[in-house]
Design an enzyme around this catalytic site. Sequence first.
Site, PDB file in Angstrom:
ATOM      1  CG  ASP A 156     115.258  47.679  43.036  1.00 44.48           C
ATOM      2  OD1 ASP A 156     115.438  48.456  42.087  1.00 44.48           O
ATOM      3  OD2 ASP A 156     116.065  46.794  43.349  1.00 44.48           O
ATOM      4  CG  PHE A 157     108.625  49.188  40.496  1.00 47.75           C
ATOM      5  CD1 PHE A 157     108.784  48.396  41.614  1.00 47.75           C
ATOM      6  CD2 PHE A 157     107.338  49.507  40.098  1.00 47.75           C
ATOM      7  CE1 PHE A 157     107.698  47.931  42.335  1.00 47.75           C
ATOM      8  CE2 PHE A 157     106.243  49.043  40.809  1.00 47.75           C
ATOM      9  CZ  PHE A 157     106.414  48.253  41.928  1.00 47.75           C
ATOM     10  CD  GLU A 158     116.571  47.396  38.997  1.00 49.58           C
ATOM     11  OE1 GLU A 158     117.262  47.001  38.030  1.00 49.58           O
ATOM     12  OE2 GLU A 158     116.895  47.228  40.187  1.00 49.58           O
ATOM     13  CB  SER A 159     114.085  47.006  32.836  1.00 54.02           C
ATOM     14  OG  SER A 159     113.501  45.995  33.636  1.00 54.02           O
TER      15      SER A 159
END
Length: 465
Positions: free
Chosen positions: A162-165
């Site tokens: 859940d890698f974000e931004s």
Amino acid sequence: MNCVTIFIVVIKHLVINEIMIQQLTLSNSIKKIILVFSLFLTSLLSFAQMPKPALVGYWENWGDMKLTDIHQNYTVIQLAFGTTKGSSLYDMEFNIPWWYAKADFVADMATLQAEKKVIILSLGGASDPIRLDDELAYNTFVSSINKIMEDYNYAFDGIDIDFESSSLNFGKDWTMSNPSNEQVYLVDAIRAIQANYLAEKGKRMLLTMAPENIYVAGGLSPYWVSNLNGGAMLPIIEELRDDIDLLHTQFYNVYSQSYGLDGKLYDEATGDYLVAVTEATIQGFTIKGGKGSFSGFDADKFVIGLPAGECSAGKGYITPAEVTKAVDYLRGVTSKPSGWSYSLIETYPDLRGLMTWSINGDKKASCSGEWTFAEGFKDAFPEEVVMSINEKNTETVFSIYPNPTTDVVQIQTDQIFSTVVVYSVLGQQLATYEIENQATIDLSSYQKGIYLVAVNDVVQRVVKD
């Protein structure tokens, strides 16, 4: 001897004794060996089971909910989150709430797993950037995740990315055929973690991903690609498509419109949006900015990610009734709902399910009603949940003799018909045979060494003298 034993024997004797004796860190050559074995063993081992249809929910590890208090309709529980330590961008840890004794937590996981629930360790989240920019970051990330797995005695069924931004700041030069170093490091890290899990646990590690929509279907937007790294997860998804068990894109917090395959823009938090973006992800598309083409993703492994209630996300909430309309249209249960604009190219009866942020939010009566998402799931996917048989319920029992051998081996199985495949120790397929319950396999032309013989995907090691 099973695949796991073979993996351990081969890694220890071929890699550690001959290559790693002088160093403990992973060199490029060792990473390639891990990659070869990961791919090879994944193809030989039976796949782990995943519920179908799947209701995926994120459990907040800063909340006050016991795992055993989760609504029974949730079949895949994402433990949110494994995060970085202090100021590090790659050294990972996982913490449970202060009030939850570790022994009780592990016991509750086991209780859910006994009920055929899947427990996944989710990594990252919106507030925790993770960066794998170099070899040090890669090695530390892999070893720290392996340490978490070890600390919990490999009780987790897998990991979720859940890698974000800022975790997706891969630069502007990546393409589908030439991904950035950071994208490659992430793929290699996942496969190294898979290989370690397989060796230690004796089964394949499940892999899920929860990318924000901007980093998937955002590849259809010239502006997003040029300015916000739109589509940045696509090279990773493409490379790991056979390893990914569920892809549940976040269809929320976009604060914008998204393109469909028809070239039109659709508003977030509408049925048209769900249908258009889902089809784009399943069908695939040409990414803007000359970055190449994404070949699409299997509907059978794709899950629509939505907020559990109006207070669960800044933007993107859709009522359960509207979600059911979208799912029914996508699966071909109904025709296009009245007033909707997007027209499907085809239908997807195998669509896997729904995901929500978060389980804790779904329980809040003050948000949009207690457990409305979990209970609404049954309207969208009314069929009974089964464990998807990517995994064989029974393994073939067989014997090979003599072993070691100088020329031929005899194979006897408990099956009427079997497929026998002979592999080199590096995973190269050398021969395939269709046999009845017994057969003679001639290895006389092979050089001396170790070979792997798979009978209906169950593997034994054979030594040729």
